[in-house]
Scaffold this active site. Structure first.
Site, short mmCIF file in Angstrom:
data_model
loop_
_atom_site.label_atom_id
_atom_site.label_comp_id
_atom_site.label_asym_id
_atom_site.label_seq_id
_atom_site.Cartn_x
_atom_site.Cartn_y
_atom_site.Cartn_z
N SER A 1 -1.95 4.55 -6.20
CA SER A 1 -2.04 5.96 -6.58
C SER A 1 -2.55 6.08 -8.02
CB SER A 1 -0.69 6.66 -6.43
OG SER A 1 0.32 5.92 -7.09
N ASP B 1 0.62 -2.98 -5.95
CA ASP B 1 -0.02 -2.58 -4.69
C ASP B 1 -1.28 -3.40 -4.42
OD1 ASP B 1 0.53 -0.84 -2.64
OD2 ASP B 1 0.05 0.97 -3.78
N LYS C 1 2.91 -4.97 -2.47
CA LYS C 1 3.07 -4.03 -1.35
C LYS C 1 1.73 -3.91 -0.65
CE LYS C 1 3.33 0.62 -1.93
NZ LYS C 1 2.13 1.07 -1.18
N GLU D 1 6.35 6.56 4.38
CA GLU D 1 5.75 7.72 3.71
C GLU D 1 5.43 8.82 4.71
OE1 GLU D 1 2.58 6.86 0.97
OE2 GLU D 1 2.23 9.00 0.55
O1 KIV Z 1 0.50 4.01 -4.48
C1 KIV Z 1 1.59 4.60 -4.43
O2 KIV Z 1 1.97 5.35 -5.35
C2 KIV Z 1 2.42 4.40 -3.26
C3 KIV Z 1 3.69 5.18 -3.17
C4 KIV Z 1 3.37 6.56 -2.76
C5 KIV Z 1 4.68 4.56 -2.28
O3 KIV Z 1 2.08 3.65 -2.41
#
Ligand code: KIV
Length: 262
Positions: free
Chosen positions: A43, A81, A110, A179
């Site tokens: 994000s 991420d 993640k 989500e």
């Molecule tokens: O990238 C992000 O902020 C996310 C969250 C919304 C879990 O994956």
């Protein structure tokens, strides 16, 4: 906290709190809170760089934000991420990408979804990389959905998310982000899993919650999702502070004698 502590927290009935973070200054502030973990989310592409989706986020961008966050996090648990497609080009390429993020100081990665990259998740876990899953609305699939939409609305779709959550646990994920799915579906998954569910727009029945930091602080003036409670009117606080500074500069009251060198 570390990845195994997430599973322990669930077994002991302790809720988990996470937020996203992308920079050193906020990471330092977060490090002095009881928060359980920080996600350097993709994000970042939207929140920090103004893109309309996460698709343009590259590995190097997450690496850079991860390094900055880790420098400020003072040992707090940091998850990075995996960007769009970085885990869909085969096991070796995915391990290389994860290695960049782990070398940047992340303690886990993640990645969105599970179908088609089960082997990647398994190899990461076997290689000592804690993996957090991400099901329900997967922002990297925004084009397939035709927009950022709540997922699992039909019985079949909900059943499929439940199946994928169990599969992620079997593959060794230590937690699963859920989500934008119905609270009932999230509850069902939470009851079925030994590993914790971390909800965002998935109701109160999850084992923990995650929010985008700028949403939590009320700084996102562009868009407001119904689940994104602002715990501060940050936009107003920032505007008022800047207006106060502007006024003081223009009135000649800033800087004062005490704020000047002789
Ligand atoms: O990238 C992000 O902020 C996310 C969250 C919304 C879990 O994956």
């Amino acid at each position: 906290m570390a990845a195994p502590d997430f599973v322990r927290a669930k077994a002991e009935g302790r809720k988990l709190s996470m937020v996203t973070c992308y920079d050193y200054t906020f990471a330092r502030l977060l490090s002095a809170t009881p928060l359980d973990g920080i996600l350097v989310g993709d994000s970042a592409g939207m929140v920090m760089h103004g893109h309309s989706s996460t698709l343009s986020v590259k590995l190097d961008l997450i690496r850079m934000h991860t390094e900055a966050v880790v420098r400020g996090a003072n040992g707090k648990f940091v998850v990075a991420d995996m960007p769009f497609l970085s885990f869909r080009k085969g096991v070796a390429a995915a391990l290389d990408a994860a290695s960049v993020l782990m070398s940047a100081g992340a303690q886990a990665v993640k990645l969105e979804g599970v179908s088609g990259h089960e082997d990647v998740i398994q190899r990461m876990v076997e290689s000592g990389i804690p993996v957090m899953g991400h099901l329900g609305m997967q922002p990297q699939s925004v084009n397939a959905y035709g927009g950022f939409r709540v997922q699992g609305r039909t019985e079949d779709a909900a059943r499929e998310i439940v199946r994928q959550a169990a599969l992620l646990q079997d593959l060794g994920a230590f937690a699963v982000v859920l989500e934008c799915i119905a609270a009932e579906v999230a509850c069902q998954i939470t009851r079925a899993l030994r590993v914790p569910t971390i909800g965002i727009g998935a109701g109160a029945g999850c084992d923990g919650q995650i929010l985008v930091l700028q949403d939590l602080l009320g700084m996102n003036t562009d868009f407001h999702a119904r689940f994104a409670r602002a715990f501060l009117d940050g936009a107003r606080a920032v505007r008022e502070a800047i207006a106060g500074y502007d006024e003081a500069v223009k009135a000649g009251t800033f800087p004062s004698a005490e704020e000047s060198y002789t």
